[in-house]
Scaffold this active site. Structure first.
Site, PDB file in Angstrom:
ATOM      1  N   CYS A   8      36.984  34.148  47.444  1.00 37.70           N
ATOM      2  CA  CYS A   8      36.213  33.257  46.870  1.00 37.70           C
ATOM      3  C   CYS A   8      36.813  31.561  46.994  1.00 37.70           C
ATOM      4  CB  CYS A   8      36.062  33.192  45.279  1.00 37.70           C
ATOM      5  SG  CYS A   8      37.479  33.227  44.182  1.00 37.70           S
ATOM      6  N   ASN A  11      40.220  31.338  43.883  1.00 35.95           N
ATOM      7  CA  ASN A  11      40.959  32.327  43.684  1.00 35.95           C
ATOM      8  C   ASN A  11      41.330  32.536  42.359  1.00 35.95           C
ATOM      9  OD1 ASN A  11      43.985  34.164  45.064  1.00 35.95           O
ATOM     10  ND2 ASN A  11      41.944  35.063  44.271  1.00 35.95           N
ATOM     11  N   CYS A  13      38.712  32.521  39.593  1.00 32.65           N
ATOM     12  CA  CYS A  13      37.637  32.914  38.702  1.00 32.65           C
ATOM     13  C   CYS A  13      37.028  34.317  39.149  1.00 32.65           C
ATOM     14  CB  CYS A  13      36.441  32.016  38.412  1.00 32.65           C
ATOM     15  SG  CYS A  13      37.007  30.507  38.028  1.00 32.65           S
ATOM     16  N   ARG A  14      36.261  34.244  40.482  1.00 33.78           N
ATOM     17  CA  ARG A  14      35.532  35.449  40.852  1.00 33.78           C
ATOM     18  C   ARG A  14      36.565  36.441  41.504  1.00 33.78           C
ATOM     19  NH1 ARG A  14      31.474  31.922  44.057  1.00 33.78           N
ATOM     20  NH2 ARG A  14      33.214  30.759  44.421  1.00 33.78           N
ATOM     21  N   SER A  15      37.061  36.232  42.539  1.00 35.09           N
ATOM     22  CA  SER A  15      37.815  37.154  43.239  1.00 35.09           C
ATOM     23  C   SER A  15      38.825  37.913  42.744  1.00 35.09           C
ATOM     24  CB  SER A  15      38.237  36.475  44.898  1.00 35.09           C
ATOM     25  OG  SER A  15      39.086  35.654  44.517  1.00 35.09           O
ATOM     26  N   ASP A 124      29.299  30.632  41.560  1.00 32.83           N
ATOM     27  CA  ASP A 124      30.465  29.979  41.077  1.00 32.83           C
ATOM     28  C   ASP A 124      30.314  29.755  39.756  1.00 32.83           C
ATOM     29  OD1 ASP A 124      32.890  28.465  40.738  1.00 32.83           O
ATOM     30  OD2 ASP A 124      32.431  27.331  42.432  1.00 32.83           O
TER      31      ASP A 124
END
Ligand code: 4NP
Length: 156
Positions: A8, A11, A13-15, A124
């Site tokens: 993401c 690095n 939040c999402r990934s 995001d």
């Protein structure tokens, strides 16, 4: 031994959540052959732990999470068998950092079962509230589940 990288922007939040979900699903499905990591296309948060909202959603779903943010590097293209970008902008940044378009680069939502037309982004959640994190948890869990199912089907 397939190696899978989730990418993401920050690095945090999402990934890292995708990586934690992936490891957890492999464990619960009894799949031992995989390893995973995550990285960001931006350098803003290098060395940091995941965002506290990512940690909360992981904890709420009994998923262990342990990661320090790092930047995506061109060498990751050789190191990993699958690279999953969370959104179109991450996808393009990966191509730009790598200097070419890796064949094994995908948008994670290629594995979304409701997908019609171009794959959607994993949105995001950074500037929103906890709901955005609950939302990405659901989206990523489903896509990862579908990916692992397709991998097992290919093995026969
Ligand atoms: P991520 O979220 O890409 O899912 O880790 C973000 C984290 C930080 C920023 C943007 C997105 N930021 O602008 O610092």
């Amino acid at each position: 031994m397939p190696k899978v990288l989730f990418v993401c922007l920050g690095n945090i939040c999402r990934s890292p959540l995708a990586e934690a979900i992936f490891d957890h699903q492999c464990q619960s499905k009894g799949l031992t052959g995989y390893s995973s990591d995550s990285a960001g296309t931006g350098a803003y948060h290098i060395g940091q732990q995941p965002d506290h909202r990512t940690i909360k959603v992981a904890n709420d779903n009994h998923i262990p999470i342990d990661h320090r943010a790092r930047k995506f590097e061109p060498e990751d293209c050789d190191e990993f068998d699958f690279i999953f970008a969370m959104d179109q902008s991450n996808f393009e940044d990966i191509i730009s950092i790598s200097g070419y378009r890796p064949k094994h680069l995908h948008l994670l939502r290629e594995f979304d079962s409701n997908q019609k037309g171009s794959p959607a982004d994993v949105p995001d959640p950074y500037y929103g509230g906890i709901d955005g994190f609950t939302n990405i948890y659901k989206i990523m869990s489903e896509a990862i589940d579908n990916f692992l199912t397709s991998q097992q089907a290919q093995k026969g």
